[in-house]
Design a protein around this motif. Structure first.
Motif, PDB file in Angstrom:
ATOM      1  N   LEU A 127       1.066  -1.221  -0.024  1.00 43.73           N
ATOM      2  CA  LEU A 127       0.019  -0.088  -0.027  1.00 43.73           C
ATOM      3  C   LEU A 127       0.825   1.197   0.094  1.00 43.73           C
ATOM      4  CD1 LEU A 127      -2.979  -1.165   2.668  1.00 43.73           C
ATOM      5  CD2 LEU A 127      -2.892  -0.887  -0.043  1.00 43.73           C
ATOM      6  N   ILE A 139       1.821   1.911  -3.589  1.00 49.60           N
ATOM      7  CA  ILE A 139       0.847   2.476  -4.240  1.00 49.60           C
ATOM      8  C   ILE A 139       0.604   3.950  -4.076  1.00 49.60           C
ATOM      9  CG2 ILE A 139      -1.554   2.468  -4.660  1.00 49.60           C
ATOM     10  CD1 ILE A 139      -1.566  -0.799  -4.364  1.00 49.60           C
ATOM     11  N   THR A 140       0.839   4.353  -2.783  1.00 47.59           N
ATOM     12  CA  THR A 140       0.624   5.813  -2.221  1.00 47.59           C
ATOM     13  C   THR A 140       1.790   6.416  -2.738  1.00 47.59           C
ATOM     14  OG1 THR A 140      -0.516   4.952  -0.154  1.00 47.59           O
ATOM     15  CG2 THR A 140       0.233   7.108  -0.122  1.00 47.59           C
ATOM     16  N   SER A 151       0.976   7.150  -6.155  1.00 42.16           N
ATOM     17  CA  SER A 151      -0.228   8.405  -6.470  1.00 42.16           C
ATOM     18  C   SER A 151       0.259   9.640  -6.032  1.00 42.16           C
ATOM     19  CB  SER A 151      -1.124   7.871  -5.178  1.00 42.16           C
ATOM     20  OG  SER A 151      -1.748   6.635  -5.497  1.00 42.16           O
ATOM     21  N   VAL A 187      -7.651   2.643  -1.498  1.00 41.02           N
ATOM     22  CA  VAL A 187      -6.636   3.435  -2.502  1.00 41.02           C
ATOM     23  C   VAL A 187      -7.102   4.353  -3.337  1.00 41.02           C
ATOM     24  CG1 VAL A 187      -4.926   2.886  -4.431  1.00 41.02           C
ATOM     25  CG2 VAL A 187      -5.012   1.248  -2.463  1.00 41.02           C
ATOM     26  N   TRP A 237      -4.524   7.324   5.266  1.00 42.37           N
ATOM     27  CA  TRP A 237      -4.169   6.011   5.860  1.00 42.37           C
ATOM     28  C   TRP A 237      -4.410   5.555   7.064  1.00 42.37           C
ATOM     29  CZ3 TRP A 237      -5.074   2.129   2.917  1.00 42.37           C
ATOM     30  CH2 TRP A 237      -4.892   2.364   1.477  1.00 42.37           C
TER      31      TRP A 237
END
Length: 146
Positions: A52, A55-56, A59, A115, A138
């Motif tokens: 995660l 992915i963050t 982003s 997400v 988060w």
């Protein structure tokens, strides 16, 4: 497309010969990112939290990455990328459940929705504040996932 061609030092015609539309260009540009997520998902030593975080990070670096993996169209090419990311998340759900990091009914789709929500927030945040906003979001989401 003209800005991309100019930045690459090629003519727009050359760009269109290799990438017939913007989606093909985006798929090529972000293939390495999606492959990295899949590689991390296949590594038993990598946790859901680390996946995660990756992915963050993507982003925060590029709003376009999230637009690609969370498409608002029915384009099958984008849906296939979304499915790859969900499968990467799915590989980490059960171990995270077993460690008590997420509730037993948590699904990869739940995580993907998280997400997408956080990425939407990050996309509307000035670049210099994105990390702080993502971390706070988060923190709140994780409370709901346990």
């Amino acid at each position: 497309m003209s800005a991309v061609a100019k930045a690459a030092g090629v003519g727009q015609g050359s760009l269109y010969r290799h990438f017939p539309d913007r989606i093909e260009l985006a798929l090529a540009a972000f293939e390495d990112n999606v492959a990295e997520l899949e590689r991390l998902a296949s590594d038993p030593a990598v946790t859901l939290g680390e996946l995660l975080e990756c992915i963050t990070d993507r982003s925060i670096e590029s709003v376009a990455f999230i637009d690609m993996i969370a498409p608002t169209t029915d384009d099958e090419r984008l849906t296939a990328v979304t499915d790859r990311v969900i499968q990467a998340l799915a590989a980490k759900v059960q171990p995270a459940i077993e460690r008590g990091e997420v509730a037993s009914d948590t699904t990869a789709e739940d995580l993907f929705l998280s997400v997408a929500m956080i990425a939407t927030l990050v996309a509307r945040t000035p670049l210099e504040q994105r990390r702080q906003v993502a971390d706070r979001a988060w923190s709140l989401v994780r409370k709901g996932l346990v």
